[in-house]
Design an enzyme around this catalytic site. Structure first.
Site, PDB file in Angstrom:
ATOM      1  N   THR A   3       0.937  -1.173  -0.115  1.00  0.00           N
ATOM      2  CA  THR A   3      -0.024  -0.210   0.107  1.00  0.00           C
ATOM      3  C   THR A   3       0.985   1.283  -0.011  1.00  0.00           C
ATOM      4  O   THR A   3       2.086   1.218   0.909  1.00  0.00           O
ATOM      5  CB  THR A   3      -0.867   0.006   1.268  1.00  0.00           C
ATOM      6  OG1 THR A   3      -1.610  -1.179   1.331  1.00  0.00           O
ATOM      7  CG2 THR A   3      -1.723   1.426   1.418  1.00  0.00           C
ATOM      8  N   GLY A  20      -3.809  -6.821   5.755  1.00  0.00           N
ATOM      9  CA  GLY A  20      -4.853  -6.147   6.323  1.00  0.00           C
ATOM     10  C   GLY A  20      -5.473  -6.749   7.365  1.00  0.00           C
ATOM     11  O   GLY A  20      -5.993  -6.105   8.448  1.00  0.00           O
ATOM     12  N   THR A  24       0.931  -0.776   6.119  1.00  0.00           N
ATOM     13  CA  THR A  24       0.904  -1.674   4.882  1.00  0.00           C
ATOM     14  C   THR A  24       1.293  -3.142   5.381  1.00  0.00           C
ATOM     15  O   THR A  24       1.923  -3.173   6.545  1.00  0.00           O
ATOM     16  CB  THR A  24       2.061  -1.051   4.055  1.00  0.00           C
ATOM     17  OG1 THR A  24       2.039  -1.997   2.862  1.00  0.00           O
ATOM     18  CG2 THR A  24       3.471  -0.928   4.444  1.00  0.00           C
TER      19      THR A  24
HETATM   20  N1  ASP Z   1      -2.728  -3.679   3.602  1.00  0.00           N
HETATM   21  C1  ASP Z   1      -3.123  -4.014   2.185  1.00  0.00           C
HETATM   22  C2  ASP Z   1      -4.186  -4.865   2.148  1.00  0.00           C
HETATM   23  O1  ASP Z   1      -4.427  -5.845   3.155  1.00  0.00           O
HETATM   24  C3  ASP Z   1      -1.821  -4.690   1.367  1.00  0.00           C
HETATM   25  C4  ASP Z   1      -0.689  -4.049   1.630  1.00  0.00           C
HETATM   26  O2  ASP Z   1      -0.313  -3.237   2.290  1.00  0.00           O
HETATM   27  O3  ASP Z   1       0.417  -4.669   1.309  1.00  0.00           O
HETATM   28  O4  ASP Z   1      -5.259  -4.719   1.427  1.00  0.00           O
END
Ligand code: ASP
Length: 305
Positions: A149, A203, A200
């Site tokens: 993210t 999630g 990030t």
């Molecule tokens: N946090 C994000 C999600 O779970 C993905 C990421 O940051 O890698 O959608």
């Protein structure tokens, strides 16, 4: 007053550069963060955010984004938004109203259309090929593969903080799945009286601990940005390992109201930061027991987005 900016992953570098021009020029944290995230969202070389993002298991790119203003505490978010490159703009527009601050799916898309945002095909040839390949391999959803993210926190010269996120989420996720990135307090949070944070990683791991809010709460109680970020991530990681035997990837960026930054991570993680005394630079954070090793990013040994 000093200004400062921090962002997740190496892919944020060009955006942070643009954002810092604005902050130097006395523009608002809102303008800097939106401009910086746009750079990442429109770049087809990054497959985890915006245009050319990796799709869900049905081959459709569904994006999540969030925006929070630390002065007013207005926050907005969109989840599972389709065919819109700048999901963060829609999240920002959602943050303005008294109601309807979080919109998902068709409703988020209808709202984007009502703003005059035109629909664009998000899936590029390259991301579609990655999708076909992954389908062929019949791999399960991976805890760290093809997702990241862009999360940012900025402080402007007026002393206002903004925090925001944008992502296409987990590669091969279920249709309609949203991660932490559009959840206020999980993927992002900020308050001019305490600090800001963005996350990030996986999630599902981040959202059950409301980790961005938790880190901001710790800064409000007097922790430095670094203490807040690392204690939030390490304590949560330990707790998850105790409860279920493992903890998926979590990385957190934090900034306090003085513009001092902090990183918490349980994996090797790249981030970008800059302030009035430092040009934008990419750094690497490596967890080391309860500490963290921080150093400049090295293209020869670090292969992170
Ligand atoms: N946090 C994000 C999600 O779970 C993905 C990421 O940051 O890698 O959608």
């Amino acid at each position: 007053m000093r200004w400062s900016m921090i962002a997740t992953w190496k892919m944020s570098y060009d955006g942070v550069k643009k954002g810092t021009f604005l902050l130097k020029d006395n523009k608002s944290a809102k303008e800097a963060v939106l401009e910086a995230i746009h750079e990442v969202e429109k770049n087809e070389n990054y497959h985890s955010v915006g245009y050319s993002g990796l799709p869900n298991e049905q081959g459709v790119v569904q994006c999540d984004a969030g925006f929070m203003d630390g002065e007013t505490l207005q926050a907005g978010a969109v989840g599972a938004l389709e065919d819109v490159v700048h999901a963060v703009d829609v999240a920002y527009e959602c943050s303005k109203g008294r109601f309807n601050n979080v919109l998902v799916g068709e409703g988020a898309n209808e709202f984007a259309s009502s703003l005059g945002i035109k629909k664009e095909t998000m899936l590029t040839k390259e991301s579609y090929e990655k999708y076909l390949q992954r389908k062929k391999e019949k791999l399960p959803l991976s805890s760290y593969d093809g997702h990241d993210t862009v999360g940012m926190v900025a402080l402007d010269q007026q002393g206002h903080l903004v925090s925001a996120t944008s992502t296409s989420g987990l590669f091969m996720k279920k249709k309609g799945r949203i991660g932490d990135s559009p959840l206020i307090g999980s993927g992002f949070y900020c308050d001019d009286e305490a600090g800001g944070a963005a996350a990030t990683g996986v999630g599902e791991e981040i959202m059950r601990g409301c980790l961005s809010y938790e880190a901001v709460r710790r800064m409000k109680e007097g922790m430095s940005a670094q203490q807040a970020a690392s204690s939030t991530v390490y304590e949560w990681t330990e707790k998850m390992i105790l409860k279920k035997g493992y903890c998926d990837a979590i990385s957190l960026i934090c900034m306090n109201v003085q513009g001092e930054v902090g990183i918490g991570t349980n994996i090797k993680f790249a981030f970008v930061c800059a302030d009035e005394n430092h040009e934008p630079q990419v750094y690497v954070a490596i967890p080391d027991g309860k500490d963290i090793i921080l150093r400049a990013y090295d293209d020869h040994q670090d292969h992170l987005d």
